[in-house]
Design a protein around this motif. Structure first.
Motif, PDB file in Angstrom:
ATOM      1  N   ALA A 178       0.892  -1.189   0.285  1.00 37.77           N
ATOM      2  CA  ALA A 178       0.119  -0.228  -0.138  1.00 37.77           C
ATOM      3  C   ALA A 178       0.924   1.396   0.091  1.00 37.77           C
ATOM      4  O   ALA A 178       1.802   1.217   0.908  1.00 37.77           O
ATOM      5  CB  ALA A 178      -0.954   0.039   1.176  1.00 37.77           C
ATOM      6  N   VAL A 179       0.593   2.247  -0.956  1.00 38.53           N
ATOM      7  CA  VAL A 179       1.285   3.368  -1.177  1.00 38.53           C
ATOM      8  C   VAL A 179       0.568   4.568  -0.549  1.00 38.53           C
ATOM      9  O   VAL A 179      -0.550   4.777  -1.145  1.00 38.53           O
ATOM     10  CB  VAL A 179       1.865   3.740  -2.627  1.00 38.53           C
ATOM     11  CG1 VAL A 179       2.631   4.990  -2.529  1.00 38.53           C
ATOM     12  CG2 VAL A 179       2.571   2.263  -3.148  1.00 38.53           C
ATOM     13  N   VAL A 180       1.163   5.227   0.435  1.00 36.74           N
ATOM     14  CA  VAL A 180       0.294   6.363   1.241  1.00 36.74           C
ATOM     15  C   VAL A 180       0.890   7.383   1.312  1.00 36.74           C
ATOM     16  O   VAL A 180       2.268   7.472   1.322  1.00 36.74           O
ATOM     17  CB  VAL A 180      -0.345   5.644   2.331  1.00 36.74           C
ATOM     18  CG1 VAL A 180      -0.843   4.244   2.322  1.00 36.74           C
ATOM     19  CG2 VAL A 180       0.742   5.709   3.550  1.00 36.74           C
ATOM     20  N   SER A 192     -11.183   5.243  -4.655  1.00 37.76           N
ATOM     21  CA  SER A 192     -11.394   6.381  -4.136  1.00 37.76           C
ATOM     22  C   SER A 192     -12.965   7.042  -4.632  1.00 37.76           C
ATOM     23  O   SER A 192     -13.471   7.677  -4.091  1.00 37.76           O
ATOM     24  CB  SER A 192     -10.435   7.376  -4.474  1.00 37.76           C
ATOM     25  OG  SER A 192     -10.122   7.561  -5.983  1.00 37.76           O
ATOM     26  N   MET A 193     -13.141   6.681  -5.910  1.00 35.74           N
ATOM     27  CA  MET A 193     -14.450   7.107  -6.374  1.00 35.74           C
ATOM     28  C   MET A 193     -15.905   6.097  -6.040  1.00 35.74           C
ATOM     29  O   MET A 193     -16.891   6.464  -6.763  1.00 35.74           O
ATOM     30  CB  MET A 193     -14.395   7.484  -7.903  1.00 35.74           C
ATOM     31  CG  MET A 193     -13.327   8.214  -8.217  1.00 35.74           C
ATOM     32  SD  MET A 193     -13.343   8.786  -9.880  1.00 35.74           S
ATOM     33  CE  MET A 193     -14.811   9.572 -10.299  1.00 35.74           C
ATOM     34  N   GLN A 194     -15.462   5.299  -5.481  1.00 31.77           N
ATOM     35  CA  GLN A 194     -16.646   4.151  -5.228  1.00 31.77           C
ATOM     36  C   GLN A 194     -17.373   4.396  -4.024  1.00 31.77           C
ATOM     37  O   GLN A 194     -17.024   5.015  -2.901  1.00 31.77           O
ATOM     38  CB  GLN A 194     -16.096   2.749  -5.267  1.00 31.77           C
ATOM     39  CG  GLN A 194     -14.808   2.427  -6.262  1.00 31.77           C
ATOM     40  CD  GLN A 194     -15.486   2.643  -7.714  1.00 31.77           C
ATOM     41  OE1 GLN A 194     -16.668   2.260  -7.987  1.00 31.77           O
ATOM     42  NE2 GLN A 194     -15.053   3.554  -8.366  1.00 31.77           N
ATOM     43  N   ASP A 195     -18.651   3.879  -4.001  1.00 35.77           N
ATOM     44  CA  ASP A 195     -19.436   3.879  -2.849  1.00 35.77           C
ATOM     45  C   ASP A 195     -18.952   2.757  -1.767  1.00 35.77           C
ATOM     46  O   ASP A 195     -17.840   2.014  -2.273  1.00 35.77           O
ATOM     47  CB  ASP A 195     -20.801   3.773  -3.032  1.00 35.77           C
ATOM     48  CG  ASP A 195     -21.305   2.345  -3.876  1.00 35.77           C
ATOM     49  OD1 ASP A 195     -20.582   1.530  -3.546  1.00 35.77           O
ATOM     50  OD2 ASP A 195     -22.128   2.525  -4.527  1.00 35.77           O
ATOM     51  N   TYR A 237       0.338 -12.676  -7.852  1.00 39.09           N
ATOM     52  CA  TYR A 237       0.349 -11.432  -8.158  1.00 39.09           C
ATOM     53  C   TYR A 237       1.308 -10.562  -7.138  1.00 39.09           C
ATOM     54  O   TYR A 237       1.221 -11.004  -6.145  1.00 39.09           O
ATOM     55  CB  TYR A 237      -1.134 -10.674  -8.237  1.00 39.09           C
ATOM     56  CG  TYR A 237      -2.087 -11.153  -9.215  1.00 39.09           C
ATOM     57  CD1 TYR A 237      -2.165 -10.668 -10.587  1.00 39.09           C
ATOM     58  CD2 TYR A 237      -3.249 -11.932  -9.023  1.00 39.09           C
ATOM     59  CE1 TYR A 237      -3.167 -11.195 -11.526  1.00 39.09           C
ATOM     60  CE2 TYR A 237      -3.988 -12.827  -9.685  1.00 39.09           C
ATOM     61  CZ  TYR A 237      -3.992 -12.204 -11.214  1.00 39.09           C
ATOM     62  OH  TYR A 237      -4.962 -12.948 -11.951  1.00 39.09           O
ATOM     63  N   THR A 238       1.591  -9.470  -7.749  1.00 40.59           N
ATOM     64  CA  THR A 238       2.443  -8.431  -6.754  1.00 40.59           C
ATOM     65  C   THR A 238       1.571  -7.428  -6.909  1.00 40.59           C
ATOM     66  O   THR A 238       1.174  -7.181  -8.023  1.00 40.59           O
ATOM     67  CB  THR A 238       3.880  -8.272  -7.070  1.00 40.59           C
ATOM     68  OG1 THR A 238       4.576  -9.443  -7.160  1.00 40.59           O
ATOM     69  CG2 THR A 238       4.382  -7.173  -6.399  1.00 40.59           C
ATOM     70  N   VAL A 239       1.009  -6.825  -6.065  1.00 41.97           N
ATOM     71  CA  VAL A 239      -0.137  -5.963  -5.885  1.00 41.97           C
ATOM     72  C   VAL A 239       0.337  -4.385  -5.194  1.00 41.97           C
ATOM     73  O   VAL A 239       1.080  -4.733  -4.261  1.00 41.97           O
ATOM     74  CB  VAL A 239      -1.280  -6.165  -5.274  1.00 41.97           C
ATOM     75  CG1 VAL A 239      -2.234  -5.113  -5.273  1.00 41.97           C
ATOM     76  CG2 VAL A 239      -1.840  -7.386  -5.903  1.00 41.97           C
ATOM     77  N   PHE A 240       0.289  -3.206  -6.092  1.00 41.47           N
ATOM     78  CA  PHE A 240       0.555  -2.176  -5.424  1.00 41.47           C
ATOM     79  C   PHE A 240      -0.988  -1.216  -5.401  1.00 41.47           C
ATOM     80  O   PHE A 240      -1.436  -1.237  -6.617  1.00 41.47           O
ATOM     81  CB  PHE A 240       1.631  -1.274  -6.231  1.00 41.47           C
ATOM     82  CG  PHE A 240       2.906  -1.856  -6.283  1.00 41.47           C
ATOM     83  CD1 PHE A 240       3.925  -1.527  -5.150  1.00 41.47           C
ATOM     84  CD2 PHE A 240       3.137  -2.829  -7.082  1.00 41.47           C
ATOM     85  CE1 PHE A 240       5.269  -1.982  -5.392  1.00 41.47           C
ATOM     86  CE2 PHE A 240       4.558  -3.421  -7.290  1.00 41.47           C
ATOM     87  CZ  PHE A 240       5.421  -2.971  -6.262  1.00 41.47           C
ATOM     88  N   SER A 241      -1.289  -0.911  -4.168  1.00 42.98           N
ATOM     89  CA  SER A 241      -2.311   0.004  -4.180  1.00 42.98           C
ATOM     90  C   SER A 241      -1.877   1.374  -3.563  1.00 42.98           C
ATOM     91  O   SER A 241      -1.628   1.599  -2.386  1.00 42.98           O
ATOM     92  CB  SER A 241      -3.235  -0.711  -3.454  1.00 42.98           C
ATOM     93  OG  SER A 241      -3.026  -1.075  -2.190  1.00 42.98           O
ATOM     94  N   VAL A 242      -2.331   2.378  -4.524  1.00 45.08           N
ATOM     95  CA  VAL A 242      -1.915   3.785  -3.990  1.00 45.08           C
ATOM     96  C   VAL A 242      -3.541   4.072  -3.273  1.00 45.08           C
ATOM     97  O   VAL A 242      -4.575   4.050  -3.841  1.00 45.08           O
ATOM     98  CB  VAL A 242      -1.812   4.757  -5.125  1.00 45.08           C
ATOM     99  CG1 VAL A 242      -1.738   6.213  -4.720  1.00 45.08           C
ATOM    100  CG2 VAL A 242      -0.594   4.346  -5.912  1.00 45.08           C
ATOM    101  N   THR A 243      -3.469   4.535  -2.019  1.00 43.72           N
ATOM    102  CA  THR A 243      -4.633   4.634  -1.489  1.00 43.72           C
ATOM    103  C   THR A 243      -4.907   5.399  -0.280  1.00 43.72           C
ATOM    104  O   THR A 243      -3.805   5.850   0.190  1.00 43.72           O
ATOM    105  CB  THR A 243      -5.035   3.027  -0.952  1.00 43.72           C
ATOM    106  OG1 THR A 243      -6.391   3.133  -0.579  1.00 43.72           O
ATOM    107  CG2 THR A 243      -4.229   2.574  -0.004  1.00 43.72           C
ATOM    108  N   HIS A 244      -5.751   5.965  -0.093  1.00 40.62           N
ATOM    109  CA  HIS A 244      -6.145   6.713   1.258  1.00 40.62           C
ATOM    110  C   HIS A 244      -7.269   5.742   2.186  1.00 40.62           C
ATOM    111  O   HIS A 244      -7.604   6.234   3.281  1.00 40.62           O
ATOM    112  CB  HIS A 244      -7.139   7.967   1.145  1.00 40.62           C
ATOM    113  CG  HIS A 244      -6.123   9.044   0.447  1.00 40.62           C
ATOM    114  ND1 HIS A 244      -5.005   9.668   1.020  1.00 40.62           N
ATOM    115  CD2 HIS A 244      -6.104   9.191  -1.154  1.00 40.62           C
ATOM    116  CE1 HIS A 244      -4.454  10.495  -0.037  1.00 40.62           C
ATOM    117  NE2 HIS A 244      -5.226  10.233  -1.194  1.00 40.62           N
TER     118      HIS A 244
END
Length: 286
Positions: free
Chosen positions: A39-41, A171-174, A194-201
């Motif tokens: 997770a990239v924050v 970010s745009m989802q309910d 999978y290797t997963v990267f998630s840019v997230t808040h």
């Protein structure tokens, strides 16, 4: 040739700037192993999206090296390496090309030079996995935001990349759509392919990840496990992140001796977040 035991992605002393003299990323050195979820924050403008775009050569560093599966990204090998990395963006409308969802998924597969039978197999497989079979014949513009995002994920996964980047994809989802997409990401983690990267808040994404890369002013502020990240209140404050309400409550109860005896605050928090209990992290106003 791919090196044995190479990292899925590695950045070494990376610097990047959009305008000369205004660096966005500074001296970034990070390593993600195969099968990890990162997770990239950080606060807006800290360089999160820039960092993940460096991983598939959408951007090139001013200095330093970016390597994928042990091979340094260059202009020469970028197209080949980019085929091993899929991206799901914040706004799914930016990814649609076809007149129907099925055409859109097929468009990407055609670029892989697959035969028709294999293309049909993948469309069927990933439409079922993302529960979009009934949407295949519809125009993307007719879909809800959550439906569009699931279709965008299906199109990405149908390419069968080894690395998948979710760039603020929730970010745009309910709330319901965020939970559904998070479950897809958790399923990807369980598969281990999978290797997963998630840019997230989103707190649920952070707590579900293996590690958190926190950026601050273009620098790496931390590379921690979720437990360690959320346990460090000074770090959270420095990154402009407020502790989610559920974790604050859990720790308050723990301090009062009322927490459950079979797990720590972070472990319990991770379970609740996976069920959609914590929602999105709020950033402090600066």
């Amino acid at each position: 040739m791919e090196r044995k035991n190479a990292a899925a992605a590695e950045l070494q002393n990376v610097e990047f700037e959009y305008e000369k003299g205004e660096p966005v990323l500074r001296d970034i050195s990070l390593r993600a192993e195969k099968g990890e979820w990162i997770a990239v924050v950080g606060e807006s403008g800290c360089g999160k999206s820039t960092l993940v775009r460096l991983l598939n050569a959408l951007l090139r560093p001013r200095s330093g090296t970016v390597s994928v599966f042990g091979e340094e990204l260059t202009e020469r090998n970028a197209p080949l390496m980019r085929a091993r990395i899929g991206m799901v963006f914040q706004n799914p409308d930016n990814q649609f090309i076809g007149e129907t969802v099925e055409e859109d998924i097929a468009f990407g597969l055609e670029g892989l030079c697959l035969d028709l039978a294999e293309m049909e197999r993948r469309i069927e497989r990933y439409a079922h996995r993302l529960k979009i079979e009934a949407l295949l014949g519809r125009h993307p513009g007719e879909l809800s935001g959550g439906q569009k995002q699931r279709c965008a994920v299906a199109a990405c996964l149908a390419m069968e990349p080894e690395i998948v980047v979710f760039d603020e994809a929730t970010s745009m989802q309910d709330e319901r759509s965020r939970r559904e997409l998070l479950e897809v990401m958790r399923d990807m983690k369980r598969q281990g392919s999978y290797t997963v990267f998630s840019v997230t808040h989103d707190a649920a994404e952070m707590l579900a990840a293996d590690r958190i890369w926190a950026l601050k002013g273009g620098f790496v502020r931390a590379d921690r496990t979720p437990d360690a990240f959320f346990a460090d209140e000074e770090l959270l404050g420095d990154c402009g992140i407020e502790l989610p309400f559920g974790l604050r409550l859990e720790r308050r109860l723990s301090a009062l001796g009322a927490a459950a005896s079979d797990g720590g605050a972070a472990e319990t928090g991770a379970k609740q977040a996976g069920e959609g209990g914590y929602g999105r992290v709020r950033h402090r106003q600066t």
